[in-house]
Structures are given as structure tokens and as C-alpha cells.
Scaffold this motif. Structure first.
Motif, PDB file in Angstrom:
ATOM      1  N   GLU A 205       0.841  -1.190   0.000  1.00  0.00           N
ATOM      2  CA  GLU A 205       0.000   0.000   0.000  1.00  0.00           C
ATOM      3  C   GLU A 205       0.879   1.244   0.000  1.00  0.00           C
ATOM      4  O   GLU A 205       1.951   1.278   0.616  1.00  0.00           O
ATOM      5  N   HIS A 216      -5.216   6.391  -0.070  1.00  0.00           N
ATOM      6  CA  HIS A 216      -4.673   5.039  -0.039  1.00  0.00           C
ATOM      7  C   HIS A 216      -4.653   4.457  -1.453  1.00  0.00           C
ATOM      8  O   HIS A 216      -5.634   4.553  -2.188  1.00  0.00           O
ATOM      9  N   ASP A 218      -3.576   0.712  -3.475  1.00  0.00           N
ATOM     10  CA  ASP A 218      -2.997  -0.631  -3.502  1.00  0.00           C
ATOM     11  C   ASP A 218      -1.747  -0.559  -4.373  1.00  0.00           C
ATOM     12  O   ASP A 218      -1.737   0.107  -5.419  1.00  0.00           O
ATOM     13  N   TYR A 219      -0.697  -1.266  -3.948  1.00  0.00           N
ATOM     14  CA  TYR A 219       0.594  -1.189  -4.650  1.00  0.00           C
ATOM     15  C   TYR A 219       1.068  -2.576  -5.045  1.00  0.00           C
ATOM     16  O   TYR A 219       0.939  -3.524  -4.272  1.00  0.00           O
ATOM     17  N   ARG A 227      -6.450   2.295  -7.847  1.00  0.00           N
ATOM     18  CA  ARG A 227      -7.392   3.133  -7.113  1.00  0.00           C
ATOM     19  C   ARG A 227      -8.558   3.461  -8.040  1.00  0.00           C
ATOM     20  O   ARG A 227      -8.397   3.584  -9.249  1.00  0.00           O
TER      21      ARG A 227
END
Length: 239
Positions: A205, A216, A218-219, A227
Motif C-alpha cells: 500500500e 490510499h 494498492d501497490y 485506485r
């Protein structure tokens, strides 16, 4: 107009003569909503202002918290149409005031109820944010349709960036150049809708801590972030 006003709105009131009594008395003869650039989400033909207000509204509704936002659409002729978005008890109410649009035949203040907020990437790389399940003619009410890069990281003062991969914090920085590099790569990345493709589970993240909102992402270690149902190829990697 008076019955449609919400607490906290900025208005301009024109009143008539003041009676010579004590205290002096007068009556309002006109009420006009005015744009509040500090708090309103303003969408004009050539710019958008304060999209972080929309971000805050979306975050609160997704957490099932009561929320209110006033949006202002500036027409090409320069008139203002005011929409107040209210989320309460799991439902959306939108109050539209077009009385200050000088180019419509019927000046109205109306109200629409909707059930759900949705967003998706369009073919022209915009993000469409709309309400569905509405009791109007189409069942849909548009909130905003704007360039994805403007909404993926809305304008704000971001004072800290944190990157978590697995359970490890691999970056936690307040350095201006590091923050700017990450934000720029996200804004300039290539977006692609993930609603029609199979995605790998995110590895971690990225969190942007702003003055008004915390963002935020997600990575994935391949350098992508996710996103708004959209994958963005950013090339971001962290050792």
C-alpha cells in the motif's frame, strides 16, 4: 430559496429599506448563493477547484459516515448551478439549485434521491463519478466527469508518504523531492480499467497523508498502483 439552504452555506442577501425603529428592521428581498472556493467543489469549463472535497465525500460515504458536499458547476456562459450532495442513513439526496442559471427557461430548485455511488474510467481517460438508482428520469445522476489525473491525487498539501510492502514499511518520508516524485509518477501514469481484467493481489500500500484527506493506493511491486477501479502504470519501485 430560503427553505433549501443548508447550515454553513455562503449566501448574499439583499434587503429593502430599514425602518426607523429600535432596533432597526428590514426584510430580505433577494437571496443569492455565492461560490465558496475554500469548501465547494467547483467544476468550470477550463478548470476544477477543490476536488479534495469530493474525495472527502467519497471516503465518508464508503465508511457509511454522514457526509455533505456542495458542488458548483460553472456553465460556459458563466452562470452557476449549485448541487448539494447529502449522504445520510445509507441514501443519497441531491438538491439542485439552477435559479442562478440565466440561460435556462425554467429556474428551479429540485431534489433527487439515489441509492449508490459508482465510479469508473471512461474511454477518453476521464473518471466518471455518478449516483445510480435515482428517482429521476434516467435513474442516474452525474457528480463529476473529469480527467483521471486530476482526481487520482487531488490537489492538497501532502506532508508525508508511507509505503508498506507486505508487513514492512519500506518508505516513510516527509522529504519534499521524494514526495513530489511519487505524486508526479502517479499523476502521470497510464491508467487502465481493472473491471474487465484479472489482477494479481496487491503486494502492499502507498499512503499519502494530506492536510484535508488521506489517500490510499494498492501497490504492486511491478510498479503499479490501483485506485478507483483503475490500474495506473507508474514505474514506482522501492528497495
Amino acid at each position: 430559496m430560503a427553505n433549501s439552504l443548508m447550515r454553513g452555506e455562503k449566501v448574499q442577501v439583499t434587503h429593502g429599506a430599514v425602518a426607523e425603529s429600535y432596533p432597526g428592521q428590514s426584510s430580505a428581498i433577494a437571496i443569492k448563493r455565492i461560490v465558496d472556493e475554500e469548501h465547494d467543489m467547483v467544476i468550470a469549463p477550463d478548470e476544477t477547484i477543490n476536488l479534495v472535497a469530493l474525495e472527502q465525500f467519497i471516503q465518508k460515504t464508503e465508511n457509511n459516515e454522514e457526509a455533505t458536499m456542495r458542488g458548483v458547476n460553472i456553465t460556459v456562459e458563466g452562470s452557476s448551478v449549485f448541487d448539494t450532495f447529502i449522504f445520510q442513513n445509507g441514501e443519497y439526496t441531491v438538491r439542485e439549485d439552477a435559479t442562478q442559471d440565466n440561460f435556462v427557461e425554467v429556474e428551479t430548485i429540485g431534489e433527487v434521491s439515489c441509492q449508490q455511488l459508482e465510479y469508473y474510467l471512461t474511454d477518453d481517460q476521464n473518471i466518471m463519478i455518478e449516483l445510480t438508482g435515482c428517482d429521476n428520469d434516467t435513474g442516474v445522476l452525474e457528480i463529476a466527469n473529469l480527467p483521471f489525473k486530476d482526481m487520482i491525487v487531488p490537489e492538497d498539501i501532502y506532508h508525508r508518504v508511507e509505503v508498506i510492502v507486505g508487513e514492512e514499511v519500506v518508505l516513510d518520508t516527509t522529504d519534499e523531492s521524494e514526495k513530489e516524485e511519487i505524486i508526479t509518477k502517479i499523476r502521470e501514469g497510464t491508467p487502465q480499467s481493472v473491471m474487465t481484467m484479472t489482477m494479481m493481489a496487491p503486494e502492499g500500500e502507498i499512503i499519502l497523508y494530506g492536510k484535508q484527506a488521506i489517500i490510499h493506493f494498492d501497490y504492486q511491486e511491478v510498479g503499479n498502483v490501483i485506485r478507483y477501479n483503475t490500474l495506473v502504470e507508474t514505474g514506482l519501485t522501492f528497495d
